[in-house]
Design a protein around this motif. Structure first.
Motif, short mmCIF file in Angstrom:
data_model
loop_
_atom_site.label_atom_id
_atom_site.label_comp_id
_atom_site.label_asym_id
_atom_site.label_seq_id
_atom_site.Cartn_x
_atom_site.Cartn_y
_atom_site.Cartn_z
N ASP A 24 11.94 69.68 63.93
CA ASP A 24 11.86 68.88 65.35
C ASP A 24 13.32 69.07 65.85
OD1 ASP A 24 10.03 66.22 66.23
OD2 ASP A 24 11.95 66.32 67.08
N VAL A 25 13.53 68.99 67.03
CA VAL A 25 14.86 69.20 67.83
C VAL A 25 15.52 67.84 67.67
CG1 VAL A 25 13.91 71.04 69.33
CG2 VAL A 25 13.88 68.51 70.07
N GLU A 26 14.88 66.62 67.37
CA GLU A 26 15.64 65.60 67.37
C GLU A 26 16.32 64.89 66.13
OE1 GLU A 26 13.90 62.22 69.84
OE2 GLU A 26 14.24 63.76 71.63
N GLN A 27 17.46 64.84 65.78
CA GLN A 27 17.82 64.55 64.52
C GLN A 27 17.56 63.34 63.93
OE1 GLN A 27 19.57 67.15 62.93
NE2 GLN A 27 19.51 65.96 61.12
N ALA A 72 5.84 55.69 83.45
CA ALA A 72 6.06 54.36 82.44
C ALA A 72 6.41 54.94 81.15
CB ALA A 72 4.78 53.80 82.56
N GLU A 73 5.91 56.17 80.69
CA GLU A 73 6.28 56.69 79.32
C GLU A 73 7.75 56.88 79.17
OE1 GLU A 73 5.01 57.13 76.30
OE2 GLU A 73 2.74 57.49 76.57
N GLY A 74 8.25 57.53 80.31
CA GLY A 74 9.63 57.76 80.53
C GLY A 74 10.22 58.77 79.35
N LEU A 75 9.30 59.96 79.17
CA LEU A 75 9.55 60.99 78.23
C LEU A 75 9.32 62.14 78.96
CD1 LEU A 75 7.38 59.45 75.06
CD2 LEU A 75 9.84 59.57 75.38
N SER A 76 9.89 63.32 78.27
CA SER A 76 9.85 64.59 78.81
C SER A 76 8.46 65.15 78.64
CB SER A 76 10.86 65.37 78.32
OG SER A 76 10.59 65.48 76.78
N PHE A 77 7.37 64.85 79.35
CA PHE A 77 6.25 65.18 79.32
C PHE A 77 5.74 66.46 80.18
CE2 PHE A 77 3.23 61.25 78.09
CZ PHE A 77 4.01 61.36 77.06
N GLY A 78 5.48 67.79 79.52
CA GLY A 78 5.12 68.90 80.40
C GLY A 78 3.74 69.20 80.12
N MET A 79 2.56 68.39 80.85
CA MET A 79 1.61 68.25 80.54
C MET A 79 0.84 69.64 81.13
SD MET A 79 0.20 64.54 80.95
CE MET A 79 -1.12 64.41 79.85
N ALA A 80 -0.27 70.20 80.69
CA ALA A 80 -0.98 71.40 81.17
C ALA A 80 -2.41 71.35 80.82
CB ALA A 80 -0.36 72.79 80.47
N SER A 81 -3.18 71.97 81.61
CA SER A 81 -4.55 72.07 81.46
C SER A 81 -5.03 72.82 80.02
CB SER A 81 -5.19 72.47 82.63
OG SER A 81 -5.01 74.01 82.50
N PRO A 82 -6.35 72.54 79.71
CA PRO A 82 -7.03 73.40 78.59
C PRO A 82 -7.08 75.01 79.13
CG PRO A 82 -8.17 71.26 79.01
CD PRO A 82 -7.32 71.49 80.22
N ARG A 83 -7.28 74.96 80.26
CA ARG A 83 -7.35 76.35 80.84
C ARG A 83 -5.73 76.96 80.53
NH1 ARG A 83 -5.43 78.71 85.28
NH2 ARG A 83 -6.35 80.74 86.13
N THR A 85 5.41 63.64 69.02
CA THR A 85 6.64 63.69 68.30
C THR A 85 7.57 64.69 69.58
OG1 THR A 85 5.67 65.66 67.36
CG2 THR A 85 6.24 63.51 65.98
N ALA A 86 8.74 64.44 69.49
CA ALA A 86 9.59 65.28 70.68
C ALA A 86 9.93 66.75 69.87
CB ALA A 86 10.80 64.35 70.80
N THR A 87 9.87 67.64 70.75
CA THR A 87 9.94 68.97 70.28
C THR A 87 10.65 69.73 71.47
OG1 THR A 87 7.93 69.90 70.87
CG2 THR A 87 8.07 68.76 68.34
N HIS A 120 5.87 68.11 75.19
CA HIS A 120 7.18 67.97 75.47
C HIS A 120 7.97 69.61 75.68
CE1 HIS A 120 7.48 64.02 74.23
NE2 HIS A 120 6.63 64.26 73.06
N VAL A 121 7.17 70.66 75.49
CA VAL A 121 7.72 71.78 75.81
C VAL A 121 6.97 72.31 77.17
CG1 VAL A 121 8.07 74.31 74.90
CG2 VAL A 121 7.92 72.37 73.37
N PRO A 122 7.70 72.41 78.30
CA PRO A 122 6.99 72.73 79.68
C PRO A 122 6.61 74.32 79.78
CG PRO A 122 8.83 71.60 79.92
CD PRO A 122 8.78 71.98 78.37
N ASP A 123 7.09 75.04 78.88
CA ASP A 123 6.83 76.52 78.91
C ASP A 123 5.99 76.79 77.55
OD1 ASP A 123 6.82 79.32 78.91
OD2 ASP A 123 8.91 79.61 79.25
N LYS A 124 4.68 76.89 77.88
CA LYS A 124 3.63 76.93 77.14
C LYS A 124 3.39 78.34 76.58
CE LYS A 124 2.64 72.66 77.69
NZ LYS A 124 3.21 71.58 77.23
N GLU A 125 3.67 79.09 77.31
CA GLU A 125 3.88 80.78 77.08
C GLU A 125 4.78 81.02 76.28
OE1 GLU A 125 1.48 79.86 80.72
OE2 GLU A 125 3.66 79.32 80.09
#
Length: 272
Positions: free
Chosen positions: A81-84, A175-186, A2-4, A131-136
């Motif tokens: 969710d942020v998407e109406q 290929a996804e074309g979505l706003s992915f902000g992936m981060a590691s388990p650490r 889901t987009a958030t 979808h949230v780059p700023d995990k902190e």
């Protein structure tokens, strides 16, 4: 997924009506991430929701919130969710299911959540934090809206390392074309700890989704193809077959690492 809460100004929805229809065919009505109710139940294993207030962060089209409302006996589930478009769908589904008194849905621009401090007993999220780059900042907000002693029970799509994504991963994200902000388990564990969570855990679900995704791709090419094309058109289905093919490579390599997350907001007066 889901987009958030993406950073920055409002944009066109990433999960529009076509996406909602497509994922309904693939994952079930109201679901925008894989595994259906069974995977939701695994994420929530051991968490008591009866009589409690639950936040479903990144609720999408509402399938999960309605499952929680009808299965676990909470006093209230709030889907956010942020998407109406997905919020509109969720509200219609809740009314149709007769669950509007228990499940309500809220939307706001990305940023501070529109909830009071300590409003929820449990924060749930499924494959939305990506979808949230700023995990902190994300975990700080989730910590804020939890009551002392409250539980975070979630899943998300992680990358298996802190380095530069591989060429295959870059191809998949494109290929996804979505706003992915992936981060590691650490990175997730550090962000959770910095927010104040104790007993933080990350459990890999790569082996599970590696096999599930392979089956999804086979069904998209075979028994689900006609139904999916009828829902969204041949070009949309073909695009997602290419996306799943790219995703399978990074699942097989282990770089794409879906995971379960768990943390606790310490009770008042208890240091994490």
């Amino acid at each position: 997924m889901t987009a958030t809460g993406r950073d920055g100004a409002a944009a066109e929805p990433e999960y529009d009506e076509a996406a909602i229809r497509f994922f309904a065919v693939l994952w079930g009505e109201g679901y925008l991430s894989p595994g259906g109710p069974a995977e939701v139940d695994r994420i929530l294993s051991g968490v008591n929701l009866k009589g409690r207030r639950i936040l479903d962060f990144g609720c999408g089209a509402g399938g999960i919130a309605l499952h929680i409302a009808s299965t676990y006996g909470p006093v209230e589930v709030v889907g956010y969710d942020v998407e109406q478009p997905v919020i509109d769908r969720a509200r219609v589904a809740a009314a149709k299911a007769g669950l509007s008194a228990v499940a309500r849905f809220a939307s706001s621009p990305p940023g501070r959540l529109p909830f009071d401090d300590g409003e929820f007993d449990v924060v749930f999220s499924k494959d939305a934090m990506i979808h949230v780059p700023d995990k902190e900042a994300l975990f700080s907000e989730l910590f804020r809206v939890l009551k002392p002693g409250g539980i975070l029970a979630a899943s998300d799509w992680l990358i298996g390392h802190d380095g530069e994504p591989s060429a295959d991963m870059k191809d998949y994200i494109a290929a996804e074309g979505l706003s992915f902000g992936m981060a590691s388990p650490r990175r997730y564990l550090l962000a959770m700890a910095a927010a104040g969570f104790s007993e933080g855990t990350v459990e890999s679900r790569n082996a599970w989704y590696r096999d599930v995704a392979r089956g999804e791709l086979e069904r998209l090419k075979g028994p689900l193809h006609a139904e999916a094309v009828a829902a969204v058109g041949d070009a949309y289905v073909a695009k997602n077959i290419r996306t799943w093919t790219a995703m399978q490579k990074v699942l097989d390599s282990g770089e794409h690492c879906p995971a379960h997350l768990r943390g606790i907001k310490p009770a008042a007066g208890v240091r994490p």
